[in-house]
Design an enzyme around this catalytic site. Structure first.
Site, PDB file in Angstrom:
ATOM      1  N   MET A  24      15.861  25.859 -41.379  1.00 23.50           N
ATOM      2  CA  MET A  24      15.571  24.545 -40.786  1.00 23.50           C
ATOM      3  C   MET A  24      16.839  23.860 -40.284  1.00 23.50           C
ATOM      4  O   MET A  24      16.864  23.339 -39.164  1.00 23.50           O
ATOM      5  CB  MET A  24      14.861  23.652 -41.818  1.00 23.50           C
ATOM      6  CG  MET A  24      13.510  24.196 -42.259  1.00 23.50           C
ATOM      7  SD  MET A  24      12.434  24.617 -40.879  1.00 23.50           S
ATOM      8  CE  MET A  24      12.028  22.988 -40.274  1.00 23.50           C
ATOM      9  N   ILE A  25      17.894  23.870 -41.103  1.00 25.18           N
ATOM     10  CA  ILE A  25      19.136  23.230 -40.631  1.00 25.18           C
ATOM     11  C   ILE A  25      19.778  24.093 -39.547  1.00 25.18           C
ATOM     12  O   ILE A  25      20.230  23.580 -38.517  1.00 25.18           O
ATOM     13  CB  ILE A  25      20.131  22.984 -41.790  1.00 25.18           C
ATOM     14  CG1 ILE A  25      19.500  22.083 -42.865  1.00 25.18           C
ATOM     15  CG2 ILE A  25      21.418  22.342 -41.249  1.00 25.18           C
ATOM     16  CD1 ILE A  25      20.394  21.803 -44.060  1.00 25.18           C
ATOM     17  N   ARG A  64      19.116  24.415 -62.439  1.00 18.00           N
ATOM     18  CA  ARG A  64      20.278  24.258 -61.577  1.00 18.00           C
ATOM     19  C   ARG A  64      21.172  25.499 -61.662  1.00 18.00           C
ATOM     20  O   ARG A  64      21.741  25.940 -60.681  1.00 18.00           O
ATOM     21  CB  ARG A  64      21.056  23.008 -62.022  1.00 18.00           C
ATOM     22  CG  ARG A  64      21.940  22.465 -60.949  1.00 18.00           C
ATOM     23  CD  ARG A  64      22.378  21.073 -61.247  1.00 18.00           C
ATOM     24  NE  ARG A  64      23.329  21.060 -62.346  1.00 18.00           N
ATOM     25  CZ  ARG A  64      24.206  20.087 -62.542  1.00 18.00           C
ATOM     26  NH1 ARG A  64      24.243  19.083 -61.710  1.00 18.00           N
ATOM     27  NH2 ARG A  64      25.035  20.112 -63.549  1.00 18.00           N
ATOM     28  N   HIS A 102      28.408  15.550 -53.933  1.00 19.40           N
ATOM     29  CA  HIS A 102      27.144  15.371 -53.202  1.00 19.40           C
ATOM     30  C   HIS A 102      26.020  15.553 -54.212  1.00 19.40           C
ATOM     31  O   HIS A 102      25.588  16.636 -54.499  1.00 19.40           O
ATOM     32  CB  HIS A 102      27.065  16.434 -52.104  1.00 19.40           C
ATOM     33  CG  HIS A 102      25.852  16.324 -51.252  1.00 19.40           C
ATOM     34  ND1 HIS A 102      25.458  15.161 -50.651  1.00 19.40           N
ATOM     35  CD2 HIS A 102      24.935  17.259 -50.884  1.00 19.40           C
ATOM     36  CE1 HIS A 102      24.360  15.384 -49.939  1.00 19.40           C
ATOM     37  NE2 HIS A 102      24.026  16.643 -50.075  1.00 19.40           N
ATOM     38  N   ASN A 156      23.814  23.955 -50.756  1.00 16.08           N
ATOM     39  CA  ASN A 156      23.912  23.268 -52.048  1.00 16.08           C
ATOM     40  C   ASN A 156      23.923  24.245 -53.233  1.00 16.08           C
ATOM     41  O   ASN A 156      23.427  25.348 -53.087  1.00 16.08           O
ATOM     42  CB  ASN A 156      22.714  22.316 -52.204  1.00 16.08           C
ATOM     43  CG  ASN A 156      22.963  20.995 -51.496  1.00 16.08           C
ATOM     44  OD1 ASN A 156      24.050  20.459 -51.580  1.00 16.08           O
ATOM     45  ND2 ASN A 156      21.953  20.495 -50.802  1.00 16.08           N
ATOM     46  N   ILE A 198      27.280  23.811 -45.784  1.00 14.16           N
ATOM     47  CA  ILE A 198      26.235  22.813 -46.061  1.00 14.16           C
ATOM     48  C   ILE A 198      25.405  23.214 -47.294  1.00 14.16           C
ATOM     49  O   ILE A 198      24.736  22.403 -47.908  1.00 14.16           O
ATOM     50  CB  ILE A 198      25.302  22.630 -44.839  1.00 14.16           C
ATOM     51  CG1 ILE A 198      26.106  22.298 -43.568  1.00 14.16           C
ATOM     52  CG2 ILE A 198      24.268  21.548 -45.086  1.00 14.16           C
ATOM     53  CD1 ILE A 198      25.256  21.997 -42.326  1.00 14.16           C
ATOM     54  N   ASN A 254      22.765  31.156 -55.059  1.00 11.16           N
ATOM     55  CA  ASN A 254      23.556  30.759 -53.886  1.00 11.16           C
ATOM     56  C   ASN A 254      25.021  31.200 -53.988  1.00 11.16           C
ATOM     57  O   ASN A 254      25.677  31.400 -52.969  1.00 11.16           O
ATOM     58  CB  ASN A 254      23.421  29.256 -53.639  1.00 11.16           C
ATOM     59  CG  ASN A 254      22.090  28.923 -52.974  1.00 11.16           C
ATOM     60  OD1 ASN A 254      21.363  29.824 -52.548  1.00 11.16           O
ATOM     61  ND2 ASN A 254      21.753  27.655 -52.885  1.00 11.16           N
ATOM     62  N   ARG A 299      16.328  24.699 -54.106  1.00 10.84           N
ATOM     63  CA  ARG A 299      15.806  24.718 -55.468  1.00 10.84           C
ATOM     64  C   ARG A 299      14.289  24.608 -55.432  1.00 10.84           C
ATOM     65  O   ARG A 299      13.739  23.758 -54.742  1.00 10.84           O
ATOM     66  CB  ARG A 299      16.396  23.537 -56.244  1.00 10.84           C
ATOM     67  CG  ARG A 299      16.149  23.608 -57.718  1.00 10.84           C
ATOM     68  CD  ARG A 299      17.094  22.642 -58.411  1.00 10.84           C
ATOM     69  NE  ARG A 299      16.564  22.215 -59.681  1.00 10.84           N
ATOM     70  CZ  ARG A 299      17.167  21.331 -60.461  1.00 10.84           C
ATOM     71  NH1 ARG A 299      18.295  20.783 -60.087  1.00 10.84           N
ATOM     72  NH2 ARG A 299      16.644  20.995 -61.606  1.00 10.84           N
ATOM     73  N   SER A 342      19.687  30.635 -40.507  1.00  6.87           N
ATOM     74  CA  SER A 342      18.991  30.166 -39.299  1.00  6.87           C
ATOM     75  C   SER A 342      17.676  29.494 -39.665  1.00  6.87           C
ATOM     76  O   SER A 342      16.700  29.567 -38.923  1.00  6.87           O
ATOM     77  CB  SER A 342      18.739  31.345 -38.351  1.00  6.87           C
ATOM     78  OG  SER A 342      19.952  31.991 -38.076  1.00  6.87           O
TER      79      SER A 342
HETATM   80  N1  APR Z   1      22.823  35.530 -45.612  1.00 12.54           N
HETATM   81  C1  APR Z   1      22.361  34.859 -44.537  1.00 12.54           C
HETATM   82  N2  APR Z   1      21.309  34.049 -44.576  1.00 12.54           N
HETATM   83  C2  APR Z   1      20.675  33.904 -45.749  1.00 12.54           C
HETATM   84  C3  APR Z   1      21.091  34.568 -46.922  1.00 12.54           C
HETATM   85  C4  APR Z   1      22.218  35.421 -46.817  1.00 12.54           C
HETATM   86  N3  APR Z   1      22.692  36.092 -47.865  1.00 12.54           N
HETATM   87  N4  APR Z   1      20.257  34.216 -47.932  1.00 12.54           N
HETATM   88  C5  APR Z   1      19.358  33.361 -47.412  1.00 12.54           C
HETATM   89  N5  APR Z   1      19.604  33.171 -46.093  1.00 12.54           N
HETATM   90  C6  APR Z   1      18.883  32.358 -45.122  1.00 12.54           C
HETATM   91  C7  APR Z   1      17.378  32.349 -45.322  1.00 12.54           C
HETATM   92  O1  APR Z   1      16.787  33.544 -44.818  1.00 12.54           O
HETATM   93  C8  APR Z   1      16.967  31.094 -44.558  1.00 12.54           C
HETATM   94  O2  APR Z   1      16.602  31.390 -43.232  1.00 12.54           O
HETATM   95  O3  APR Z   1      19.248  30.996 -45.231  1.00 12.54           O
HETATM   96  C9  APR Z   1      18.248  30.246 -44.553  1.00 12.54           C
HETATM   97  C10 APR Z   1      18.099  28.906 -45.238  1.00 12.54           C
HETATM   98  O4  APR Z   1      17.205  28.171 -44.499  1.00 12.54           O
HETATM   99  P1  APR Z   1      16.132  27.171 -45.143  1.00 12.54           P
HETATM  100  O5  APR Z   1      15.525  27.804 -46.342  1.00 12.54           O
HETATM  101  O6  APR Z   1      15.243  26.689 -44.049  1.00 12.54           O
HETATM  102  O7  APR Z   1      17.040  25.980 -45.725  1.00 12.54           O
HETATM  103  P2  APR Z   1      17.642  24.717 -44.950  1.00 12.54           P
HETATM  104  O8  APR Z   1      16.674  23.594 -45.017  1.00 12.54           O
HETATM  105  O9  APR Z   1      18.162  25.140 -43.624  1.00 12.54           O
HETATM  106  O10 APR Z   1      18.838  24.349 -45.941  1.00 12.54           O
HETATM  107  C11 APR Z   1      19.895  25.250 -46.158  1.00 12.54           C
HETATM  108  O11 APR Z   1      21.407  23.523 -46.877  1.00 12.54           O
HETATM  109  O12 APR Z   1      21.098  21.299 -47.464  1.00 12.54           O
HETATM  110  C12 APR Z   1      21.257  22.590 -47.919  1.00 12.54           C
HETATM  111  O13 APR Z   1      20.043  22.538 -49.974  1.00 12.54           O
HETATM  112  C13 APR Z   1      20.039  23.034 -48.670  1.00 12.54           C
HETATM  113  O14 APR Z   1      21.126  24.929 -49.591  1.00 12.54           O
HETATM  114  C14 APR Z   1      20.201  24.514 -48.613  1.00 12.54           C
HETATM  115  C15 APR Z   1      20.832  24.746 -47.241  1.00 12.54           C
END
Ligand code: APR
Length: 320
Positions: A13-14, A89, A176, A121, A119, A96, A83, A11
């Site tokens: 940014m994306i 990497r 990608h 990476n 989505i 992840n 990252r 939940s």
């Molecule tokens: N289960 C559920 N959520 C998780 C877990 C998990 N095991 N581990 C991390 N998260 C959550 C984080 O708490 C965070 O809120 O995933 C969310 C990721 O959100 P952001 O860090 O804001 O990343 P975002 O910009 O949304 O991108 C997410 O998409 O494009 C790709 O490279 C990008 O891998 C990244 C992903």
């Protein structure tokens, strides 16, 4: 008829942008899931309060419990970490991959009939691992990359030609990452091949090559500008178009990271290819004719994806 249910795993940014778009489009009720406590609940509350202003009917809830994604029609996965400086990497892959394992199990146990769009990476490896861990059929697990990469290519072309983005049909294949393959031979400006249109408009071949290169590095350009985090508006918009294609049985042909077995000379690999998305999930991979140069570029790209899969297998014996 009951409303559709869309579960967003991650939940950040994306994830937040996905929820807003899905709600505005009234695609269904939305569950924001995250491991961070309070955050998905907070975003759900905030987004719910857009409803009266924007006039959408959608129930938006936040959760830290996989049980709440039960019965989801669509699951979109952005869980993971981006990252960070100093992280290799392989470090990112290791972190992840563990996230995909937890998410895959959560989906298997709670929403095994969903159409799952990944989505996170590095995309081509993560969608493969998510499929392995979830055990869902290959046609119900897909990665979002090509719609975004093609949108980036189309944006840059429209700027160069000073034409409407609506008239640009851009095509990107492969993994990608920096090895992705923007395919000029299938890229048109309202049907006019891009190289022909460049000649008409006096745009040099080297300028088009620069645009191809900018497309390949499109994600990194945004990371550099943001300073903290990566792109989220266009990635979310792209995944929503894939979810709509599934929910509406639209049979759209979208470039997606799909499971390819046999076509393009590939043997069981997730990589970006034109894919028909309809009620059956990824219903068909379309194999297009490529020039020798494009074939060579696609091979470089798929080799890079295969290398990542080998690294995943080395990191988790369940994948070997
Ligand atoms: N289960 C559920 N959520 C998780 C877990 C998990 N095991 N581990 C991390 N998260 C959550 C984080 O708490 C965070 O809120 O995933 C969310 C990721 O959100 P952001 O860090 O804001 O990343 P975002 O910009 O949304 O991108 C997410 O998409 O494009 C790709 O490279 C990008 O891998 C990244 C992903």
């Amino acid at each position: 008829m009951a409303r559709k249910k869309i579960a967003l795993i991650g939940s950040g940014m994306i994830g937040g942008t996905l929820a807003h778009l899905a709600a505005k489009k009234e695609m269904g009720d939305i569950v924001l899931f995250d491991i961070a406590e309070g955050m998905p609940q907070g975003k759900a509350l905030d987004l719910s309060q857009c409803g009266p202003v924007e006039g959408f009917d959608a129930k938006i809830t936040g959760s830290n419990d996989y049980a709440d994604i039960a019965g989801a029609d669509v699951v979109i996965v952005t869980a993971g970490v981006p990252r960070k400086p100093g992280m290799s990497r392989d470090d990112l892959l290791g972190i992840n991959l563990k996230v995909m394992k937890a998410v895959g199990e959560g989906i298997k146990n709670n929403a095994p009939d969903a159409f799952v769009i990944c989505i996170t990476n590095p995309l081509d490896a993560m969608v493969w691992a998510l499929r392995e861990f979830s055990g869902l059929p290959h046609n119900k697990v897909v990665g979002m990359a090509g719609v975004l990469d093609s949108a980036r290519f189309a944006t840059f072309l429209a700027w160069e030609f000073e034409c409407s983005v609506k008239d640009v049909n851009a095509f990107v294949l492969g993994g990608h990452g920096d090895t992705m393959v923007p395919v000029k031979s299938y890229t048109t400006i309202n049907g006019i091949p891009v190289d022909d249109y460049a000649k008409i408009k006096g745009v040099s071949a080297s300028r088009i090559d620069e645009i191809v290169d900018r497309t390949r590095k499109g994600g990194g350009e945004i990371v550099g500008l943001l300073g903290n985090g990566s792109a989220y508006y266009a990635p979310a918009t792209s995944a929503i178009s894939m979810a709509e294609a599934y929910l509406g049985d639209q049979k759209r042909i979208l470039p997606c990271a799909s499971y390819v077995e046999g076509k393009y000379g590939l043997d069981g690999l997730y990589v970006g290819v034109p894919t028909v998305i309809g009620a059956g999930g990824t219903e068909e991979v379309i194999e297009i004719e490529l020039s020798d140069e494009e074939k060579g570029n696609l091979k470089v790209s798929t080799d890079a994806v295969e290398e990542l899969l080998e690294a995943c297998k080395g990191l988790d014996s369940d994948l070997a």
